[in-house]
Design an enzyme around this catalytic site. Structure first.
Site, PDB file in Angstrom:
ATOM      1  N   ASP A   1       0.733  -1.385  -0.045  1.00 25.30           N
ATOM      2  CA  ASP A   1       0.010   0.083   0.058  1.00 25.30           C
ATOM      3  C   ASP A   1       0.836   1.362   0.051  1.00 25.30           C
ATOM      4  OD1 ASP A   1       1.140  -0.363   2.664  1.00 25.30           O
ATOM      5  OD2 ASP A   1      -1.075  -0.916   3.320  1.00 25.30           O
TER       6      ASP A   1
ATOM      7  N   ASN B   1      -7.486  -3.137  14.464  1.00 23.36           N
ATOM      8  CA  ASN B   1      -8.747  -3.415  13.849  1.00 23.36           C
ATOM      9  C   ASN B   1      -8.858  -4.516  13.208  1.00 23.36           C
ATOM     10  OD1 ASN B   1      -7.946  -2.422  11.691  1.00 23.36           O
ATOM     11  ND2 ASN B   1      -9.277  -0.586  11.509  1.00 23.36           N
TER      12      ASN B   1
ATOM     13  N   HIS C   1      -7.092  -4.973  10.278  1.00 18.66           N
ATOM     14  CA  HIS C   1      -6.837  -4.825   8.700  1.00 18.66           C
ATOM     15  C   HIS C   1      -5.629  -5.286   8.226  1.00 18.66           C
ATOM     16  CE1 HIS C   1      -4.381  -0.472   9.463  1.00 18.66           C
ATOM     17  NE2 HIS C   1      -3.754  -1.595   9.598  1.00 18.66           N
TER      18      HIS C   1
ATOM     19  N   GLU D   1      -9.554  -1.895   5.409  1.00 20.04           N
ATOM     20  CA  GLU D   1     -10.042  -1.631   6.655  1.00 20.04           C
ATOM     21  C   GLU D   1     -11.562  -2.599   6.694  1.00 20.04           C
ATOM     22  OE1 GLU D   1      -8.551  -0.086   8.546  1.00 20.04           O
ATOM     23  OE2 GLU D   1      -7.960   2.141   7.867  1.00 20.04           O
TER      24      GLU D   1
END
Ligand code: PGA
Length: 240
Positions: free
Chosen positions: A66, A135, A137, A142
């Site tokens: 990313d 979280n 990810h 996400e």
């Protein structure tokens, strides 16, 4: 899914670096999937040491997961800059074989399509390293990201922007969007190694390993992958 629990961060980094070293020794011409963040830094440091002792990166092609949208590669918080500092500038990888989404592309959607094409043309990823967000990810996929996404533009959640604010002067400077390889792109990797260290990752790790397979916890999709190892330290494995 194989789970390897190590004593601490250093041992996690060592186990991971050894997986990469053995893979490169066996298959010098290979496609690696690489990640940024704090977690893989120790592994990269050990790989740089292995390189100094002779480990060859000259035939490696790499794809990073990313990049922030709006940051050019020479911005110190960009992931290209991070990779140069941590690995690429320190080993003999051919710069032509380094692929990272271009966060400064004029048309990010076109950049996503091109990135996916480049990935396909290279024959896909042989060995992928992943971190995990608190979280759940993976990459910047996400919670809520459908499992069939390929490289795409994502809007970063508040929690991810807060977690990454430490790399910027203030939270206002953290980009709101990024380009990320999708879950489908990641799942195509032939082998995946996920690293996690520290107590703040324990809940996400427990959900990823034992929880339901759901887009609500993106890393849970890895339960469906035929060749995945979680290398986690005791603190990250606390809830297993
Ligand atoms: P970290 O990030 O390695 O900096 O904890 C991991 C991630 O968000 O994927």
């Amino acid at each position: 899914m194989e789970i390897i629990v190590t004593k601490n961060y250093d041992e996690m980094s060592q186990v991971a670096a050894d997986i990469f070293r053995k893979h490169l020794e066996k298959q010098p011409k290979t496609v690696l999937g690489l990640a940024t963040g704090s977690t893989p830094i120790g592994m990269y440091q050990k790989l740089v040491e292995y390189h100094k002792a002779g480990l060859d990166f000259s035939q490696v092609t790499s794809f990073n997961l990313d990049e922030y949208i709006g940051l050019a590669g020479d911005h110190p918080a960009s992931y290209r800059y991070f990779m140069e500092e941590q690995l690429f500038g320190l080993v003999n990888i051919n710069p032509e074989n380094i692929f990272i989404p271009n966060g400064a592309a004029e048309d990010p959607e076109a950049e996503c399509r091109d990135y996916e094409k480049r990935l396909r043309a290279a024959g896909g990823i042989d060995l992928q390293v992943l971190g995990i967000g608190t979280n759940g990810h993976i990459g910047f996929n996400e919670p809520g990201t459908p499992f069939d996404t390929t490289t795409h533009v994502v809007e970063l959640t508040a929690s991810t922007r807060e977690a990454n604010a430490r790399f910027f002067d203030s939270i206002d400077e953290v980009p709101t969007h990024a380009i990320s390889m999708g879950i489908k792109s990641i799942m195509k990797a032939r082998r995946i190694v996920l690293l996690a260290s520290g107590e703040n990752k324990a809940e996400a790790i427990a959900q990823a390993v034992k929880g339901p397979i759901t887009p609500g916890l993106p890393a849970s999709v890895l339960q469906l992958h035929p060749n995945v190892q979680f290398i986690i330290d005791e603190a990250a494995g606390r809830l297993l």
